[in-house]
Design a protein around this motif. Structure first.
Motif, mmCIF file in Angstrom:
data_model
loop_
_atom_site.group_PDB
_atom_site.id
_atom_site.type_symbol
_atom_site.label_atom_id
_atom_site.label_comp_id
_atom_site.label_asym_id
_atom_site.label_seq_id
_atom_site.Cartn_x
_atom_site.Cartn_y
_atom_site.Cartn_z
ATOM 1 N N GLN A 136 -6.541 -15.024 -6.397
ATOM 2 C CA GLN A 136 -5.809 -13.804 -6.704
ATOM 3 C C GLN A 136 -6.670 -12.602 -6.367
ATOM 4 N N LEU A 137 -6.026 -11.543 -5.926
ATOM 5 C CA LEU A 137 -6.715 -10.312 -5.594
ATOM 6 C C LEU A 137 -7.081 -9.608 -6.895
ATOM 7 N N VAL A 138 -8.360 -9.309 -7.072
ATOM 8 C CA VAL A 138 -8.791 -8.660 -8.310
ATOM 9 C C VAL A 138 -9.278 -7.234 -8.082
ATOM 10 N N ALA A 139 -9.446 -6.822 -6.835
ATOM 11 C CA ALA A 139 -9.835 -5.447 -6.532
ATOM 12 C C ALA A 139 -9.471 -5.151 -5.089
ATOM 13 N N GLY A 140 -9.319 -3.900 -4.794
ATOM 14 C CA GLY A 140 -9.017 -3.467 -3.441
ATOM 15 C C GLY A 140 -9.354 -1.997 -3.321
ATOM 16 N N GLY A 141 -9.326 -1.489 -2.135
ATOM 17 C CA GLY A 141 -9.606 -0.074 -1.940
ATOM 18 C C GLY A 141 -9.575 0.269 -0.474
ATOM 19 N N ARG A 142 -9.858 1.499 -0.216
ATOM 20 C CA ARG A 142 -9.860 1.989 1.155
ATOM 21 C C ARG A 142 -11.051 2.913 1.307
ATOM 22 N N ASP A 149 0.846 -1.192 0.000
ATOM 23 C CA ASP A 149 0.000 0.000 0.000
ATOM 24 C C ASP A 149 0.879 1.239 0.000
#
Length: 144
Positions: free
Chosen positions: A123-129, A11
């Motif tokens: 597998q990670l395909v999206a993320g955010g905060r 991050d």
């Protein structure tokens, strides 16, 4: 070179110091996160946005005035992930006359989970905060 299979998510944060006023108050907490193995600092860079809008690198400072560099523990923390375009982009978020710390870090606490998921084919395909202000506003809106 680090093994990608054993790494946690990476991050970044851009932390603005309006008027370039840095107190160093959060520094012991950052050091504590590193010491406890929760994060690993990959890059720590300071930038300043001048009154004319130009952006330049800033030196690690003695925030508390004791004659010792407060961030000496992170001096030289540079993975090469941050490029000039990243610095320029961070500068667009700053008010003129302000400074910022750009922090790139690995979430080492999540490395075992990430490794297990990758071994299982995930597998990670999206993320955010979600900003704290948005959470507080949503909680206030649900209070009747």
């Amino acid at each position: 070179m680090a093994d990608a299979d054993g790494m946690g998510p990476i991050d970044f944060l851009v932390i603005e110091f309006p008027g370039s006023r840095m107190t160093g108050e959060g520094l012991p907490l950052l050091v504590d996160l590193v010491d406890r193995g929760i994060i690993r600092v990959l890059d720590l860079l300071f930038v300043k946005k001048n009154l004319d809008g130009s952006v330049e690198g800033a030196q690690i400072a003695d925030f508390d005035g004791d004659g010792t560099l407060d961030l000496a523990v992170f001096e030289g923390a540079s993975s090469g992930l941050l490029q000039q375009d990243d610095i320029d982009e961070a500068g667009t978020a700053l008010e003129a006359g302000s400074s910022a710390a750009i922090l790139v870090y690995e979430n080492t606490w999540a490395a075992p989970l990430a490794s297990a998921l990758r071994r299982g084919g995930a597998q990670l395909v999206a993320g955010g905060r979600i900003p704290v202000q948005a959470v507080l506003a949503a909680l206030e809106a649900t209070e009747v």
